[in-house]
Scaffold this active site. Structure first.
Site, PDB file in Angstrom:
ATOM      1  N   ASP A  59       1.135   3.425   2.504  1.00 43.74           N
ATOM      2  CA  ASP A  59       1.228   3.894   3.876  1.00 43.74           C
ATOM      3  C   ASP A  59       0.126   4.938   4.092  1.00 43.74           C
ATOM      4  O   ASP A  59      -0.898   4.921   3.406  1.00 43.74           O
ATOM      5  CB  ASP A  59       2.639   4.430   4.172  1.00 43.74           C
ATOM      6  CG  ASP A  59       2.944   4.513   5.660  1.00 43.74           C
ATOM      7  OD1 ASP A  59       2.756   3.470   6.338  1.00 43.74           O
ATOM      8  OD2 ASP A  59       3.356   5.565   6.151  1.00 43.74           O
ATOM      9  N   ASP A  90       0.861  -1.189   0.000  1.00 41.78           N
ATOM     10  CA  ASP A  90       0.000   0.000   0.000  1.00 41.78           C
ATOM     11  C   ASP A  90       0.893   1.234   0.000  1.00 41.78           C
ATOM     12  O   ASP A  90       2.121   1.134  -0.057  1.00 41.78           O
ATOM     13  CB  ASP A  90      -0.941   0.003   1.210  1.00 41.78           C
ATOM     14  CG  ASP A  90      -0.198  -0.121   2.534  1.00 41.78           C
ATOM     15  OD1 ASP A  90       0.861   0.522   2.693  1.00 41.78           O
ATOM     16  OD2 ASP A  90      -0.653  -0.859   3.424  1.00 41.78           O
TER      17      ASP A  90
END
Length: 296
Positions: free
Chosen positions: A212, A210
């Site tokens: 973050d 992802d």
């Protein structure tokens, strides 16, 4: 590399992910630093002797702070491992490092503060960490990635290692970007430093799942976020393990031309005449070639 093993450190289900469950021999190793995360499994993988270790233990029960990093690296050294390929999930701090991509980081910023970070509590050892990952291994991984259909692989990045277990606030995530961080994770330290202290060649394939918290998610629905995360994780881990596996024969055959396996030659600063026989014996797998136990 003759007679040596390649260690592979990964997450839960490593044997199953590599398709070798039931084919490996388990070893329960006692170390001066307690037990490792779990049994270490040895076998030949594509003709190369390997030792496989699940960093977080069976069932992913050990959080990043509780992983026994010292015991893990010490046990791998006892089993004759000379090279360590690690795999770990991270968040991306850069737009161009997408989930599904793989990253072979070259630098680390260590933000951990609750973890024992050296083997050498009873003597003074300063290891050189200018390049915290083995350049030889990084070069091999990058070459193999370029030659195969692994997908996009970034061959340089700075990994910010935080203590955890909670994830970063948005303000923290944005701050790490201003520091020059490209990835954020919780497990590469002190693992990489201990590998250097054990004179092991160590490199990491980081798996972004992802962006973050610095970048808002595409969907605010928790269910959609979880689905995307696990889809990214599954694809990226499969790619990472594929890259590690394709690299094994190259690692086994390539001559080692770096200082990782001799850093202690200049790293032991204590007066050797004052280092006790008990310490020499206890740490023999690490320092035995420089400080053999004295015959009494």
């Amino acid at each position: 590399m003759a007679g040596s093993r390649v260690g592979i450190i990964g997450g839960s289900g490593l044997l199953e992910a590599l398709g070798v469950a039931g084919q490996a021999e388990p070893h329960v190793i006692e170390t001066p630093f307690g037990p490792p995360s779990g049994p270490i499994f040895t076998m030949e993988l594509d003709g190369v002797p390997v030792a496989l270790l699940d960093r977080h233990g069976a069932g992913h029960m050990l959080g990043p702070t509780r992983v026994p990093y010292r015991a893990n690296l010490f046990a791998l050294k006892v089993l004759g491992v000379s090279h360590v390929l690690a795999c770990g999930m991270v968040g991306s701090l850069r737009e161009h490092i997408h989930p599904h991509h793989l990253v072979i980081p070259d630098q680390v910023i260590d933000r951990t503060y609750r973890r024992p970070c050296t083997f050498y509590d009873d003597l003074v050892v300063h290891v050189e960490m200018t390049e915290p990952f083995c350049e030889t291994l990084r070069h091999v991984l990058s070459e193999v990635a370029q030659e195969s259909s692994t997908g996009k692989v970034h061959s340089q990045a700075t990994y910010i290692c935080i203590e955890g277990p909670s994830l970063s606030t948005r303000a923290e995530s944005r701050m790490y970007r201003t520091w020059g961080g490209d990835l954020i994770g919780m497990t590469v330290m002190p693992e990489a430093r201990l590998a250097r202290e054990a004179e092991l060649h160590y490199a990491l394939v980081a798996v972004p799942t992802d962006y973050d918290s610095w970048q808002p998610p595409l969907s605010t629905a928790p269910e959609a976020q979880n689905t995307a995360h696990f889809q990214n994780r599954r694809v990226a881990i499969a790619n990472a393990l594929g890259l590690l596996r394709r690299s094994l024969s190259r690692i086994a055959s390539a001559p080692v031309q770096c200082h990782c396996d001799s850093v202690l030659a200049l790293g032991i600063w204590s007066d050797r005449s004052r280092i006790s026989n008990e310490v020499r014996t206890r740490l023999r797998p690490l320092i035995g070639k420089y400080l053999p136990p004295e015959v009494v």
